[in-house]
Scaffold this active site. Sequence first.
Site, PDB file in Angstrom:
ATOM      1  N   LYS A   1      26.349 -40.746 -51.066  1.00 63.03           N
ATOM      2  CA  LYS A   1      25.632 -40.967 -52.337  1.00 63.03           C
ATOM      3  C   LYS A   1      25.652 -39.715 -53.215  1.00 63.03           C
ATOM      4  CE  LYS A   1      21.087 -40.380 -52.443  1.00 63.03           C
ATOM      5  NZ  LYS A   1      20.426 -39.541 -53.451  1.00 63.03           N
ATOM      6  N   ASN A   2      25.357 -38.563 -52.621  1.00 68.47           N
ATOM      7  CA  ASN A   2      25.214 -37.365 -53.445  1.00 68.47           C
ATOM      8  C   ASN A   2      26.550 -36.879 -54.008  1.00 68.47           C
ATOM      9  OD1 ASN A   2      22.488 -37.450 -53.164  1.00 68.47           O
ATOM     10  ND2 ASN A   2      22.361 -35.834 -51.608  1.00 68.47           N
TER      11      ASN A   2
ATOM     12  N   CYS B   1      13.078 -37.779 -55.838  1.00 73.34           N
ATOM     13  CA  CYS B   1      12.049 -37.764 -54.804  1.00 73.34           C
ATOM     14  C   CYS B   1      11.037 -36.658 -55.033  1.00 73.34           C
ATOM     15  CB  CYS B   1      12.696 -37.568 -53.443  1.00 73.34           C
ATOM     16  SG  CYS B   1      13.230 -39.104 -52.714  1.00 73.34           S
TER      17      CYS B   1
ATOM     18  N   ARG C   1      11.289 -28.653 -57.736  1.00 73.40           N
ATOM     19  CA  ARG C   1      12.662 -28.909 -58.161  1.00 73.40           C
ATOM     20  C   ARG C   1      13.018 -28.476 -59.592  1.00 73.40           C
ATOM     21  NH1 ARG C   1      14.541 -34.338 -55.078  1.00 73.40           N
ATOM     22  NH2 ARG C   1      16.447 -33.147 -54.972  1.00 73.40           N
TER      23      ARG C   1
ATOM     24  N   ASP D   1      17.816 -32.746 -45.838  1.00 73.37           N
ATOM     25  CA  ASP D   1      17.765 -34.210 -45.927  1.00 73.37           C
ATOM     26  C   ASP D   1      17.712 -34.879 -44.554  1.00 73.37           C
ATOM     27  OD1 ASP D   1      17.756 -34.033 -48.629  1.00 73.37           O
ATOM     28  OD2 ASP D   1      19.772 -34.821 -48.954  1.00 73.37           O
TER      29      ASP D   1
ATOM     30  N   ARG E   1      17.175 -46.448 -52.357  1.00 76.71           N
ATOM     31  CA  ARG E   1      17.850 -45.534 -53.289  1.00 76.71           C
ATOM     32  C   ARG E   1      19.094 -44.946 -52.644  1.00 76.71           C
ATOM     33  NH1 ARG E   1      14.582 -40.744 -54.578  1.00 76.71           N
ATOM     34  NH2 ARG E   1      16.722 -40.174 -55.026  1.00 76.71           N
TER      35      ARG E   1
HETATM   36  C1  UD1 Z   1      20.653 -31.824 -53.664  1.00 76.54           C
HETATM   37  C2  UD1 Z   1      20.605 -33.198 -53.055  1.00 76.54           C
HETATM   38  C3  UD1 Z   1      19.386 -33.366 -52.176  1.00 76.54           C
HETATM   39  C4  UD1 Z   1      19.307 -32.246 -51.160  1.00 76.54           C
HETATM   40  C5  UD1 Z   1      19.443 -30.876 -51.817  1.00 76.54           C
HETATM   41  C6  UD1 Z   1      19.538 -29.722 -50.813  1.00 76.54           C
HETATM   42  C7  UD1 Z   1      21.713 -34.537 -54.745  1.00 76.54           C
HETATM   43  C8  UD1 Z   1      21.585 -35.580 -55.810  1.00 76.54           C
HETATM   44  N1  UD1 Z   1      20.586 -34.172 -54.136  1.00 76.54           N
HETATM   45  O1  UD1 Z   1      19.490 -31.711 -54.485  1.00 76.54           O
HETATM   46  O2  UD1 Z   1      19.462 -34.630 -51.531  1.00 76.54           O
HETATM   47  O3  UD1 Z   1      18.057 -32.318 -50.496  1.00 76.54           O
HETATM   48  O4  UD1 Z   1      20.626 -30.831 -52.627  1.00 76.54           O
HETATM   49  O5  UD1 Z   1      20.619 -29.925 -49.974  1.00 76.54           O
HETATM   50  O6  UD1 Z   1      22.792 -34.086 -54.424  1.00 76.54           O
HETATM   51  N2  UD1 Z   1      16.344 -24.648 -57.242  1.00 76.54           N
HETATM   52  C9  UD1 Z   1      15.785 -23.834 -58.212  1.00 76.54           C
HETATM   53  N3  UD1 Z   1      16.353 -23.837 -59.474  1.00 76.54           N
HETATM   54  C10 UD1 Z   1      17.422 -24.612 -59.780  1.00 76.54           C
HETATM   55  C11 UD1 Z   1      17.985 -25.426 -58.787  1.00 76.54           C
HETATM   56  C12 UD1 Z   1      17.423 -25.411 -57.518  1.00 76.54           C
HETATM   57  O7  UD1 Z   1      14.801 -23.143 -57.980  1.00 76.54           O
HETATM   58  O8  UD1 Z   1      17.881 -24.570 -60.924  1.00 76.54           O
HETATM   59  C13 UD1 Z   1      15.782 -24.636 -55.877  1.00 76.54           C
HETATM   60  C14 UD1 Z   1      15.162 -25.975 -55.487  1.00 76.54           C
HETATM   61  O9  UD1 Z   1      13.825 -26.063 -55.907  1.00 76.54           O
HETATM   62  C15 UD1 Z   1      15.301 -25.943 -53.992  1.00 76.54           C
HETATM   63  C16 UD1 Z   1      16.630 -25.203 -53.780  1.00 76.54           C
HETATM   64  O10 UD1 Z   1      16.851 -24.471 -54.970  1.00 76.54           O
HETATM   65  O11 UD1 Z   1      14.273 -25.194 -53.420  1.00 76.54           O
HETATM   66  C17 UD1 Z   1      17.820 -26.091 -53.490  1.00 76.54           C
HETATM   67  O12 UD1 Z   1      17.913 -27.103 -54.460  1.00 76.54           O
HETATM   68  P1  UD1 Z   1      19.295 -27.810 -54.840  1.00 76.54           P
HETATM   69  O13 UD1 Z   1      20.345 -27.440 -53.851  1.00 76.54           O
HETATM   70  O14 UD1 Z   1      19.561 -27.554 -56.272  1.00 76.54           O
HETATM   71  O15 UD1 Z   1      18.944 -29.337 -54.643  1.00 76.54           O
HETATM   72  P2  UD1 Z   1      19.383 -30.535 -55.554  1.00 76.54           P
HETATM   73  O16 UD1 Z   1      20.726 -30.293 -56.139  1.00 76.54           O
HETATM   74  O17 UD1 Z   1      18.257 -30.902 -56.437  1.00 76.54           O
END
Ligand code: UD1
Length: 430
Positions: free
Chosen positions: A22-23, A117, A122, A305, A397
């Site tokens: 999915k991701n 979620c 985030r 995850d 989802r």
């Molecule tokens: C993606 C996945 C999600 C998974 C996560 C971590 C998708 C759609 N979702 O989420 O299922 O749990 O990777 O493997 O692919 N952060 C910041 N600033 C930013 C971006 C991230 O502070 O601009 C922090 C987040 O709060 C979190 C960490 O970095 O603590 C990792 O987040 P990130 O890898 O970006 O997760 P997602 O891409 O949202």
Amino acid sequence: MEQYIIKGGISLNGEVEIGGAKNAALAILAAANMTNETVYIDNLPDVRDINALLEAMEGIGARIDRVDRHAVTVNGSSVENFIVETESMKKIRASYYLLGALLGKHKKAQVPLPGGCNIGSRPIDQHLKGFKAMGAKTRIEHGFIIAEAEELHGAHIFLDMVSVGATINIMMAAAMAEGNTIIENAAKEPHVVDVANFLNSMGARIKGAGTDVIRIMGVKVLHKTEYSIIPDQIEAGTFMFAAAVTGGDIVLRNVIPKHLEATSAKIMELGCQVHEYDDAVRVIAPQKLQGTHVKTMPYPGFPTDMQPQIAVSLAIAEGTSIVTESIFENRFRYVDELARMGASVKVEGNVAVISGVERFTGARVSAPDLRAGAALVIAGLAAEGITIVDDIYYIERGYENLDLKFRELGAKIEKVASEKEIQKFRLKVG
Ligand code: UD1
């Protein structure tokens, strides 16, 4: 409102086919809008998040044709509206991938602030930092993120933390920027590599995906391609833990064992055997699992995850286990639900101390988010008696036919929508 109803206590046995990731699919579909030619994508999972994104893409003018349940063609030449407005987009986090894709191709994008979620705050500051470094101006107005650039140019970007979303978004925008971009401290997840491979198959020039330095040489146009999404490592891992908690013996087909290494290692620490084949993995579980400790980390570490699923397994394992969540701060919301099934878990900040109990007993519980919802289903499969999982909207989802796949492995689980159906199930299973 639909629910899953489960009669637990049956060992899972047999084979299960794992769907596309999915991701990876969310980012690849968004990136498919970056060429004027028609792109064919298969091994797509048929899940709510993907369907919401396809709907949003149609909303901005992309032409989507469903070839079959798991394949689509996308033609982004008719995208002329860069404002993503669909209501459903607020529900999925990956709406932000249209930001990188549209900014890269059209130098302009307006996307609702992401939902998804409720597992932590985030933020998306790292995405915006990357876009700004490439010359875009970004602002947040009326619930939208707006990004625009006169000209997008390459940049040297050092991410403050490892972010899957920021890495992919910056990579997409940089694929069509003028000049070279370097992303340092990049995420190394398999889906980052899959998106890079997809973009390269459209003519992008991206090197180093899968390492922590990604180099992108911008190109002027991208062209058509045919692409198959990688298998979903999280769906696969969910089935591995389901086998573990039920004392089962299952074979997962259509997987890349390399992507499952962190999960396989932990499954073995629990006392299971794991056999790897070219594109399959077999898990054989003992009658009683052993406790262990785990900390979630960016890839190749143990995935966040998969944290609720391993916690459920540890809750009925021998001894005391410690689970440390280092990615998202709010990812233990399922613990109160699990307690209703007899689990003994104490949460202090980002650490859960789990004292293994002999067994779970079935109860009525609610899915608090996607992966925790799947974990509660696993708990129900292991529990004595009947478990009802509410709010399965979250689970759908990201999981296609979860109930059907478990039934094919011998489980007694059904999707129901009324008290009458619940009674019918109870009578049927005795
Ligand atoms: C993606 C996945 C999600 C998974 C996560 C971590 C998708 C759609 N979702 O989420 O299922 O749990 O990777 O493997 O692919 N952060 C910041 N600033 C930013 C971006 C991230 O502070 O601009 C922090 C987040 O709060 C979190 C960490 O970095 O603590 C990792 O987040 P990130 O890898 O970006 O997760 P997602 O891409 O949202």
